[in-house]
Design a protein around this motif. Structure first.
Motif, mmCIF file in Angstrom:
data_model
loop_
_atom_site.group_PDB
_atom_site.id
_atom_site.type_symbol
_atom_site.label_atom_id
_atom_site.label_comp_id
_atom_site.label_asym_id
_atom_site.label_seq_id
_atom_site.Cartn_x
_atom_site.Cartn_y
_atom_site.Cartn_z
ATOM 1 N N ILE A 58 0.889 -1.071 0.323
ATOM 2 C CA ILE A 58 0.261 -0.344 0.441
ATOM 3 C C ILE A 58 1.089 1.407 0.164
ATOM 4 O O ILE A 58 0.635 2.122 -0.816
ATOM 5 N N GLY A 59 2.087 0.993 0.744
ATOM 6 C CA GLY A 59 3.467 2.170 0.341
ATOM 7 C C GLY A 59 3.302 2.370 2.487
ATOM 8 O O GLY A 59 2.448 1.965 2.771
ATOM 9 N N ALA A 60 4.658 3.047 2.209
ATOM 10 C CA ALA A 60 4.738 2.846 3.393
ATOM 11 C C ALA A 60 4.677 3.754 4.845
ATOM 12 O O ALA A 60 3.181 4.717 4.224
ATOM 13 N N VAL A 61 3.346 3.578 5.818
ATOM 14 C CA VAL A 61 3.027 3.858 6.594
ATOM 15 C C VAL A 61 3.156 4.261 7.754
ATOM 16 O O VAL A 61 2.512 5.918 8.461
ATOM 17 N N GLY A 62 4.640 4.309 8.211
ATOM 18 C CA GLY A 62 5.164 5.128 9.057
ATOM 19 C C GLY A 62 4.487 4.698 10.386
ATOM 20 O O GLY A 62 4.041 4.284 11.190
ATOM 21 N N GLY A 63 4.198 6.495 10.713
ATOM 22 C CA GLY A 63 4.185 6.755 12.342
ATOM 23 C C GLY A 63 2.307 6.906 12.267
ATOM 24 O O GLY A 63 1.918 7.481 12.734
#
Length: 383
Positions: A58-63
């Motif tokens: 989905i793409g980086a979720v990070g914080g």
């Protein structure tokens, strides 16, 4: 490790006065300057066989405080950079995918047709079957996923403003603000629908609201403020919650866990607890994870503690998912753990991409779905 990750002050115009944010499971919560080390997992003999069925990035979720929305066998989720997608949980394939072109701070809410997120520019963005329908400016930042229900979109912002919008047109229908503590969590707060009542959290209290006009119907206390400074007095309710019939149970950040009776609007029980994530449960038990990695079970009717599991300490666990006879939690190393709901004993564990589990695991049909911080979405099924 910084203690400035997950809180945001409510004075956005006073840039020099920013307090920063509290790391939910950082060193400062345990005291001392060194970080406690996770226990070694050791060998595992699976009791419950599980296989990976599919994966889809989905793409980086990070914080991003992501909530994965489930509608039947469809998943709706988002990345920190603004990708929003609906996936078929049976195959992992895209139903639709859209790039909004702006970073997000909250998401995602959906009713299966409309999906809603909040951008870093303080805009409520609503999509209709994957196509952007409208945007509306908000009064403050929001870290709570919007709620889409009854052809309306409900938004809770960091200044305790709750507002309702028409899902089709974007017209604001009503707005109300409640006074709260001077700090809020940079985590998803509580905003859910229970029958014909909108339920949110305000400073340790569950509040039932008329969704038609924003008036308060009832309030129930989960936990009270404690301490002498703004951080210690913070008592915010966090997602997810557990509802069974008229029983609704919730977590107050680092303060307590409790259940209320929705029909009567009163608190049934509350127990001190130091967790930072929400709860899951069934008719008999309630489950949660503490900030030190303890997995705890309570009896739902009276709050008495039934079992605890301490072999996942300091692994920064997600909120639990109750899946059949298993309690499912993810950790910061990307492992997914299945524990017995009966006694907490391990049933299985399996790895993802090592970047950490970014959101509470969810069930969609026969599929267990987890999302990592790098943005890999995995579907697992019983083998």
């Amino acid at each position: 490790m910084s203690a400035r990750r997950h809180l945001r002050p409510l004075r956005p115009l006073l840039a020099l006065a920013l307090v920063g944010s509290l790391t939910l499971s950082g060193c400062s919560l345990w005291g001392g300057s060194s970080k406690p080390q996770p226990l070694q997992l050791g060998p595992m003999e699976p009791v419950l066989a599980v296989r990976q069925a599919w994966s889809n990035p989905i793409g980086a979720v990070g914080g991003l405080p992501l909530q994965v929305h489930v509608q039947g066998t469809q998943l709706t989720l988002a990345s920190a950079s603004g990708t929003v997608a609906a996936l078929d949980a049976r195959t992992g394939a895209d139903v639709w995918r859209t790039q909004l072109g702006t970073p997000l701070t909250a998401g995602i809410g959906s009713d299966g047709r409309h999906a809603a997120v909040v951008s870093a520019n303080n805009e409520l963005i609503v999509l209709d079957q994957g196509r952007e329908a409208w945007r509306q400016p908000l009064t403050a930042q929001s870290y709570t996923a919007p709620l889409v229900a009854g052809a309306r979109v409900f938004v809770l912002t960091a200044d305790r403003t709750l507002a309702a919008y028409d899902a089709a047109s974007g017209q604001r229908l009503w707005r109300q603000q409640r006074q709260g503590e001077p700090l809020v969590l940079r985590e998803s707060g509580l905003l859910t629908a229970v029958g014909d009542t909108l339920v949110t959290g305000v400073s340790g209290r569950l509040v039932g609201i008329n969704p038609d006009n924003g008036t308060v119907r009832w309030e129930s206390l989960i936990a009270t403020s404690r301490g002498t400074n703004d951080v210690e007095r913070l008592v915010e309710l966090v997602e997810p919650v557990s509802r069974v019939g008229n029983s609704l149970c919730a977590r107050a950040f680092q303060a307590g866990v409790g259940c209320v009776h929705l029909g009567q609007g009163n608190t049934v029980w509350s127990d001190k607890a130091s967790g930072a994530t929400g709860v899951a449960g069934d008719e008999q038990q309630l489950f949660g994870t503490e900030s030190n990695g303890l997995v705890q079970a309570w009896r739902r009717n009276d709050g008495s503690r039934t079992w605890s599991y301490n072999q996942l300490q300091y692994r920064k666990l997600t909120a639990p998912l109750l899946l059949g006879r298993s309690v499912v939690v993810g950790d910061d190393a990307g492992w997914v753990h299945l524990l017995s709901a009966q006694d907490g004993q391990p049933l299985n564990r399996f790895a993802t991409d090592g970047s950490g589990i970014a959101a509470t695991p969810v069930q969609a049909g026969e599929t267990l779905v987890v999302v990592t911080r790098k943005g890999a979405v995995y579907g697992f099924r019983p083998d």
